[in-house]
Design a protein around this motif. Structure first.
Motif, short mmCIF file in Angstrom:
data_model
loop_
_atom_site.label_atom_id
_atom_site.label_comp_id
_atom_site.label_asym_id
_atom_site.label_seq_id
_atom_site.Cartn_x
_atom_site.Cartn_y
_atom_site.Cartn_z
N SER A 183 0.85 -1.20 0.00
CA SER A 183 0.00 0.00 0.00
C SER A 183 0.87 1.23 0.00
O SER A 183 1.17 1.77 1.06
N GLN B 125 -4.71 0.93 -4.68
CA GLN B 125 -5.82 0.82 -3.73
C GLN B 125 -7.11 0.45 -4.44
O GLN B 125 -7.85 -0.42 -3.99
N VAL B 126 -7.38 1.12 -5.56
CA VAL B 126 -8.64 0.88 -6.26
C VAL B 126 -8.69 -0.55 -6.79
O VAL B 126 -9.71 -1.23 -6.69
N LYS C 207 -7.16 -3.12 -5.61
CA LYS C 207 -7.38 -4.05 -4.50
C LYS C 207 -8.83 -4.07 -4.10
O LYS C 207 -9.40 -5.12 -3.80
N ASP C 208 -9.44 -2.88 -4.10
CA ASP C 208 -10.83 -2.79 -3.72
C ASP C 208 -11.71 -3.59 -4.67
O ASP C 208 -12.56 -4.37 -4.25
N ASN D 66 -13.26 -6.59 -2.79
CA ASN D 66 -14.43 -6.10 -2.06
C ASN D 66 -15.72 -6.16 -2.81
O ASN D 66 -16.78 -6.08 -2.23
N SER D 67 -15.66 -6.23 -4.15
CA SER D 67 -16.92 -6.11 -4.87
C SER D 67 -17.49 -7.48 -5.19
O SER D 67 -18.04 -7.70 -6.24
N GLU E 91 -16.55 -5.14 4.29
CA GLU E 91 -17.80 -4.67 3.71
C GLU E 91 -18.48 -3.61 4.55
O GLU E 91 -19.59 -3.22 4.28
N PHE F 15 -15.65 1.48 6.33
CA PHE F 15 -14.54 1.29 5.41
C PHE F 15 -14.79 2.01 4.10
O PHE F 15 -13.91 2.64 3.54
N GLN F 16 -16.04 1.92 3.61
CA GLN F 16 -16.37 2.60 2.36
C GLN F 16 -16.11 4.10 2.48
O GLN F 16 -15.53 4.72 1.60
N PHE G 154 -12.45 4.77 2.61
CA PHE G 154 -11.83 4.53 1.30
C PHE G 154 -12.11 5.69 0.36
O PHE G 154 -11.23 6.17 -0.37
N CYS H 93 -9.50 8.27 -1.53
CA CYS H 93 -9.52 8.56 -2.97
C CYS H 93 -9.63 10.05 -3.21
O CYS H 93 -8.94 10.63 -4.05
#
Lengths: 360, 291
Positions: free
Chosen positions: A258, A328-329, A331-332, A336-337, B272, B276-277, B280, B284
């Protein structure tokens, strides 16, 4: 496996594009550089081709092991400058660095000759190493500039000039571990100083570096007194083989690094510095409106205006941020999705679904 | 090297080779840094090159590179043993034992520069654990009660997928009624710091070291991540294929493996929570402020 063959093809195209000379794949030829030939070395010492030509050495070849050791040592020092010595030999116009070892001195910018304390250590280490089969002599020194770039400060220049007078051939290497981690590529520079009264031909400035404001004066005063050598790296056939296999375990670390988090302090420092430079540039711009009568004919290359320099600095910071953000994106998206479906076996394929670009 | 091993064979019953296959039960986790691997490889290459150049083939068997020996140092915190670095040692060819004075001197020197590191064990090259190794291992026991033995196989085998590095511990087993020390293999993971990772990456893939334009740098960075993702994908596919064949009945059902896969799958999504969202998105946003 298809994955490995396309990876090797990608690597070959990469190497081709960056004109990296494909060394012969014969393992004996690759490893020949590791042989230490006492006779050739003593002959070179006697001939001393560098005495007549201050620009004699043009290239530095650093072995994989030396690079790894130096970077790890520099990083272990944190924000304190550390130093060490390098062992190797010279060949034609190249100085070859085979190994490096750390010295138990903490360099600070005020110590004129930090190496005086380390002589005992150095002598002991070299004699012991000869017993263990490391036959090369000390061929240079390295130290770290954590966070402020690869160049020689005033003290460094005087130390190196002294070294080049008495213990030739000698090479100075500077490593910046903070920038290495933040930029994702190794920040390293190899230098040799010119003798005191030598007037170097005006070579073009090799690569622009951002230097923090409080060091820029020191840089500017001495930057003409030394020149940089081209650095190439080499590794043995066994090293290449092991490193290839290491990748099988390593990809985890690449994906999980990271950079945004790790480099917070450094980035904050960079932005402060950038702000100061902007203020300075602003002040200069206001003055130069009155002084822009005659374009300066003295220099071959027009010096960049301070604003242009500031622009370059800021785009460098930006590029690093982009890298960190992309990691980061990605990894997300990867992790995560995904939402657990009812069947255990099919969700394994779902996790690779949102990344349609991967073709294996 | 035949004389010392004859002695060793005479003094220890030939159980070393067979027992090396057993796996360790000490419960220690081993972490290995790539620097150690490169160190050992460099030591081996050097000695091989020197031997080839001097043309002295009397000591080593023809066609076999000479063995090298050295010491590994690092830190042991509780049950985790982390091996950071290593240095060479001199083996006395006559008696087959390590030169103690040399070891102590080297240790002293390294202590000055890296005060946190202790001698954790020793390393050697070769294709398999040999009987003479136990002697050296025992000799090191007075420096560290339970040293580790790291073996690197320098033979370049292109079809190999795994690192030819094995870590062995010694355990007291009762064989044929008498307690003996034998080598048992231990598992290890590769551990790294960011700087080490970058330089290993740099040397392994020979990335362009000069500045280049921002575009080439970004391309380099993304290529690295892309290859890592490819690896992840291929590994996931392997698991998928295995599961499909299990479903079809081609492979015998292995419940413990199924449990592991199911726990792995249940770990996704990794995070989830709403917090965290938010965090995050904040990261960004602040990164984009600079861009």
């Amino acid at each position: 496996m298809e994955a490995t063959s396309s990876a090797s093809m990608a690597r070959q195209t990469w190497e081709l594009e960056n004109s990296i000379q494909a060394t012969s794949s014969d393992p004996d030829a690759l490893d020949a550089i590791y042989r230490y030939d006492e006779a050739t070395q003593t002959r070179a010492q006697q001939e001393k081709p560098w005495v007549n030509d201050p620009h004699h050495f043009r290239r530095a070849k650093i072995s994989a092991l030396a690079l790894l050791k130096m970077v790890v040592h520099a990083r272990a020092g944190g924000t304190i400058e550390v130093m060490g010595l390098m062992q190797g030999k010279c060949e034609g116009d190249a100085i070859i660095v085979m190994d490096a070892f750390a010295l138990p001195v903490e360099g600070t910018e005020t110590r004129v000759n930090a190496q005086a304390d380390a002589y005992e250590y150095m002598v002991e280490y070299s004699t012991i190493n000869k017993q263990a089969g490391r036959l090369e002599n000390v061929v240079g020194w390295y130290h770290s500039h954590p966070g402020y770039g690869c160049w020689l400060s005033g003290i460094d220049v005087s130390t190196q000039m002294l070294n080049q007078q008495f213990t030739e051939p000698f090479l100075a290497v500077v490593i910046d571990p903070t920038r290495t981690v933040s930029a994702g590529k190794v920040e390293i520079g190899a230098f040799r100083t010119y003798p005191k009264d030598y007037k170097p031909p005006d070579d073009p400035v090799s690569e622009y570096q951002t230097i923090p404001l409080n060091k820029i004066e020191d840089f500017g005063v001495h930057c003409k007194q030394y020149y940089a050598l081209d650095i190439t790296y080499f590794k043995s056939s066994l090293d290449s083989h092991l490193l290839d296999l290491l990748w099988n375990k390593y990809w985890v670390n690449t994906l999980s690094s990271s950079p945004l988090l790790g480099n917070r302090d450094y980035v904050a420092g960079q932005i402060f510095d950038l702000a100061d430079k902007l203020e300075q540039a602003e002040g200069q711009l206001a003055h130069s409106r009155f002084g822009m009568l005659m374009p300066s004919q003295r220099k071959k290359e027009p010096e960049e205006s301070p604003l242009a320099k500031v622009t370059r600095d800021s785009s460098k910071i930006t590029a690093e941020q982009v890298h960190g953000l992309m990691s980061q994106v990605i990894k997300d998206i990867l992790f995560n999705s995904v939402h657990p479906s009812s069947k255990a076996s099919t969700s394994a394929t779902d996790s690779s679904g949102p990344v349609p670009m991967i073709e294996s | 090297m035949s004389a010392p091993s004859d002695l060793a064979v005479a003094s220890h019953p030939p159980s070393g080779a067979a027992a090396a296959a057993a796996s360790s039960s000490s419960g220690l986790t081993f972490k290995l840094h790539p620097l150690v691997i490169v160190n050992v490889s460099d030591h081996h290459t050097r000695v091989k090159a020197q031997a080839a150049c001097s043309g002295d083939g009397t000591s080593a068997a023809p066609g076999q590179p000479p063995r090298v020996f050295g010491c590994v140092i690092g830190v042991q915190r509780g049950r985790t043993v982390e091996i950071f670095n290593s240095f060479e040692l001199v083996l006395d060819p006559v008696s087959g034992t390590l030169d103690r004075a040399f070891l102590e001197k080297k240790q002293e020197l390294y202590k000055k520069v890296f005060p946190d590191f202790y001698v954790l064990g020793w390393y050697s090259t070769g294709s398999d654990v040999q009987d003479a190794d136990m002697q050296i291992h025992k000799a090191l026991m007075d420096v560290n009660e339970s040293p580790v033995y790291l073996l690197l196989n320098p033979a370049i085998n292109l079809s190999q997928k795994d690192l030819p590095v094995t870590i062995h511990e010694s355990e007291l087993h009762v064989i044929d009624g008498s307690p003996q020390l034998i080598f048992v293999r231990a598992n290890y993971t590769i551990e790294t710091v960011e700087a080490e990772r970058i330089s290993v990456d740099h040397v392994a893939h020979l990335k362009p070291s000069d500045g280049g334009s921002a575009a080439t740098q970004l391309a380099a960075h993304l290529t690295g991540i892309h290859s890592a993702i490819k690896m992840l994908n291929s590994r996931v596919r392997v698991i998928h294929q295995y599961l499909v064949s299990m479903q079809k009945g081609d492979m015998p059902l292995d419940n413990s493996l199924l449990r592991q896969v199911s726990s792995l799958v249940r770990r996704l999504p990794a995070m989830e929570s709403e917090k965290f969202q938010d965090d995050f998105l904040m990261v960004c946003y602040s990164a984009k402020l600079i861009i």
